[in-house]
Design an enzyme around this catalytic site. Structure first.
Site, short mmCIF file in Angstrom:
data_model
loop_
_atom_site.label_atom_id
_atom_site.label_comp_id
_atom_site.label_asym_id
_atom_site.label_seq_id
_atom_site.Cartn_x
_atom_site.Cartn_y
_atom_site.Cartn_z
N LYS A 54 -21.53 -13.80 35.09
CA LYS A 54 -22.00 -13.29 36.37
C LYS A 54 -20.90 -12.50 37.06
O LYS A 54 -19.96 -13.07 37.59
CB LYS A 54 -22.45 -14.46 37.27
CG LYS A 54 -22.84 -14.01 38.68
CD LYS A 54 -23.32 -15.18 39.52
CE LYS A 54 -23.52 -14.76 40.98
NZ LYS A 54 -23.86 -15.88 41.86
N LYS B 137 -17.93 -16.53 36.13
CA LYS B 137 -18.25 -15.58 37.20
C LYS B 137 -16.96 -14.94 37.67
O LYS B 137 -15.93 -15.62 37.78
CB LYS B 137 -18.94 -16.36 38.32
CG LYS B 137 -19.21 -15.58 39.59
CD LYS B 137 -20.02 -16.42 40.59
CE LYS B 137 -20.07 -15.78 41.95
NZ LYS B 137 -20.77 -16.59 42.96
N ASP C 234 -21.99 -22.88 42.21
CA ASP C 234 -20.92 -21.92 41.96
C ASP C 234 -19.61 -22.52 42.45
O ASP C 234 -19.39 -22.66 43.65
CB ASP C 234 -21.17 -20.60 42.72
CG ASP C 234 -22.37 -19.84 42.17
OD1 ASP C 234 -23.31 -20.49 41.68
OD2 ASP C 234 -22.37 -18.60 42.25
#
Lengths: 361, 296
Positions: free
Chosen positions: A297, A261, A198
């Protein structure tokens, strides 16, 4: 082998001179144990529709800026109205139970505190494998998300379980470090056994209009990931407008991010329904133009089952039923899992349950 | 020119978490006076309102149980002060709602105020009455201390709308519990007026939550709720009581079923004791010297 990961197209798009290291061709797909046990996507058709406009967009700085600035604007009132409208859908009984199980399997169980210890990560990993030991049939969560220095602990605990190990990297959460530092951060996480990375984008550069710099960084991080799935954190709470969120999402997709995300979870507002819908629309548009499936996400601020179900409704309505899959949609959350488990018990046992019946993280 | 004033009717709502929400279901039911005349429309709570009330009570529990007994006594006493200040309103409600004669209604309100003062005085005496320092055969201190049970769901008695309700709620909160109380279905107006008293006293939101509606509809959900620790079945009829006790057994709740209901009699301590748990702690007395004359 997982042929669905959007390697080829994106790397090809990245190639024409924009990235700092444009010599790296498409990486061999499925090298690492990415998201083991999750459903695999059908391969995109061989005659991939490489959109001329898309490949042109990444040619140089000014064309990238022209492309992103030329994206259609978002009507905030209409978007929020649609989000509120979809949130009124009533999901009950069997559908609710299915939604809860699906949401559990989509959770990236996260602990990103300065006070994290190996012990806490071990207990989190145990919870990730079997979220509710008292209830048979509860699926495992999708992944455990930790800081790079704790990846080794998580990887050891989760070996062979099918639960992924995600690691935040690139000077999370601010992203304010030199590129070399960020890349070293990513490599250390990858070396320790992370299956998903991430990263955070450089919001300062993005807001200053230096899109090319952000693009190059994502491409560089993607190469450092060596085939692990890359989640690009846009930190939508700092981007200011929905238009900026859409631009950042397209920037991340163009640079080859597997996930877009919303947030780090350290900034408020984090994941809201309208923002998630913008991202879902972006991946749906990306699919329509290239045939590739990219994932979304939302992270931060999703605490209740009701919120999670509302997000699932949005996934189905905005992106499509194909995205109702842990491979393509995740929840970044810590307290959400407990609420999902409580609601699952309520559905199963026919009476309300209480927080005394699930683990304290 | 004389102007006729329009009557301003009050909207009677629930009291959950220190706020006055309408029922999530949007339902209401009419309340009638002794002569059958219409008095007001009152919110008819659903099981989701009960669930929200339990969440509010659970949220408030830690803070309320953690206050010092001294502070808790002051806060409960403050409720009595506020009730005293609204004496006329409550007398009026009892006269129009229950058909009581004004003298009896006045006496009932006075008794309710005195009842709250009575339990306010109990808060710092619980440990002295139910706690003890136990003599044990070893180098340990052993203490038993009473602690609040947690979230209590209570059914207010149907026969005495104000004094009965106060007599149920005050002992529960005096010891540090939080409560979700179902008001008497036929006489809910004093209960909602009492909520206004609670909201303007220093009681933290969520310590007392008052629901109006049909107990037979809501109480089973509270009795089976996994996050409710105890049940006060004062207002439950014989048939409902058996069902609720059975439901409560599923999550092993403490259940208080009172004997007798003369609300004007001295309240006694049964209600206080019913929602206390006694915790016993052992603690070493300190180092024991090998040369004699040690720590004990």
């Amino acid at each position: 082998m997982d042929t669905a990961r959007p390697q080829g197209g994106a790397a090809a798009l990245a190639e024409p001179g924009a990235g700092p290291d444009a010599t790296t061709p498409a990486l061999p797909a499925g090298t690492a144990g990415t998201a083991g046990g999750l459903q695999q996507r059908p391969a995109p058709s061989p005659g991939l529709r490489t959109d001329a406009e898309l490949s042109d967009a990444t040619r140089d700085d000014s064309s990238l800026r022209r492309f992103l600035r030329g994206l259609p604007g978002i009507d905030p009132v209409g978007l929020e109205q649609r989000a509120a409208g979809l949130a009124t859908r009533s999901i009950k009984k069997n559908s609710k139970l299915q939604a809860i199980d699906l949401a559990i399997s989509m959770v990236d169980l996260t602990t990103l505190e300065g006070a994290d210890t190996p012990g806490k990560v071990r207990s989190l990993a145990a919870k990730a494998r079997r979220p509710d030991p008292a209830q048979p049939g509860v699926p495992s969560v999708a992944a455990v998300c930790v800081y790079p220095d704790l990846v080794a602990v998580a990887a050891e605990q989760l070996a062979g379980s099918g639960v992924g190990v995600a690691s935040v990297a690139t000077a999370f959460p601010s992203g304010r470090a030199a590129l070399a530092v960020k890349l070293a951060d990513v490599r250390s996480a990858v070396d320790a056994g992370a299956t998903e990375i991430d990263m955070v984008i450089d919001r300062g550069a993005f807001l200053a209009g230096r899109f090319g710099e952000v693009f190059d960084q994502i491409v560089a991080v993607r190469q450092a990931c060596a085939g692990r799935r890359l989640k690009v954190i846009l930190e939508t709470g700092e981007l200011g407008t929905y238009d900026n969120v859409r631009r950042a999402a397209w920037l991340a997709l163009l640079a080859g991010g597997d996930f877009v995300k919303t947030s780090t979870g350290k900034v408020s507002p984090a994941a809201t329904l309208p923002v998630t819908q913008v991202l879902l629309q972006a991946v749906a548009d990306w699919h329509a133009r290239t045939g590739e499936y990219r994932a979304v996400k939302p992270a931060g601020g999703i605490r209740t089952t009701k919120d999670a179900v509302r997000h699932l409704v949005a996934v189905n309505e905005v992106a499509g039923p194909a995205w109702l899959d842990p491979y393509l949609f995740r929840f970044g959350a810590s307290s959400l899992l407990n609420d999902l488990l409580l609601q699952r018990r309520t559905q199963r046992e026919g009476h309300y349950s209480g927080p005394d019946y699930v683990t304290v993280d | 020119m004389s102007q006729q004033r329009l009557p301003v009717a009050k909207t009677y709502k629930l009291f959950v978490g220190g706020a006055f929400p309408r029922s999530e279901s949007g339902r209401t039911y009419p309340v009638r006076g002794p002569g059958g005349e219409f008095l007001a429309n009152v919110a008819r709570a659903s099981r989701k309102d009960a669930r929200d009330a339990v969440v509010a009570a659970r949220k408030a529990f830690r803070g309320w149980a953690g206050t010092t007994a001294y502070n808790r006594g002051q806060v409960v006493y403050r409720i009595a002060e506020m009730l005293e200040g609204r004496r006329a309103q409550f007398v009026d409600l009892l006269v129009t709602g229950d058909g009581a004669d004004p003298a009896a209604a006045g006496a009932a309100v006075d008794a309710a105020v005195d009842r709250i003062v009575h339990f306010a005085g109990w808060t710092d005496k619980l440990a002295a009455v139910w706690g003890s320092a136990n003599p044990v055969a070893g180098p340990y201190f052993s203490f038993s201390v009473p602690e609040p049970t947690g979230v209590v769901a209570a059914l207010a008695p149907p026969d005495d709308a104000l004094l009965g309700l106060v007599s149920v709620v005050a002992p529960i909160i005096a010891s540090g519990n939080t409560v979700v109380v179902l008001a008497a279905p036929d006489h809910p107006l004093p209960a909602i007026a009492l909520a206004e008293v609670l909201a303007t006293s220093d009681l933290p939101g969520g310590v007392v939550n008052i629901l109006t509606g049909d107990p037979a509809e809501i109480a089973p959900h509270l009795a089976a709720h996994g996050d409710v620790d105890a049940l006060d079945l004062t207002g439950a009829g014989a048939e409902l009581r058996a069902d609720l006790e059975r439901a409560a057994a599923g999550t092993v709740k403490r259940v208080h079923v009172p004997t007798g209901s003369d609300w004007t009699a001295p309240p006694g301590t049964a209600r206080l004791r019913a929602f206390l748990e006694v915790k016993t702690v052992w603690h070493p007395t300190g180092a024991v010297s090998l040369t004699g004359g040690g720590g004990y």
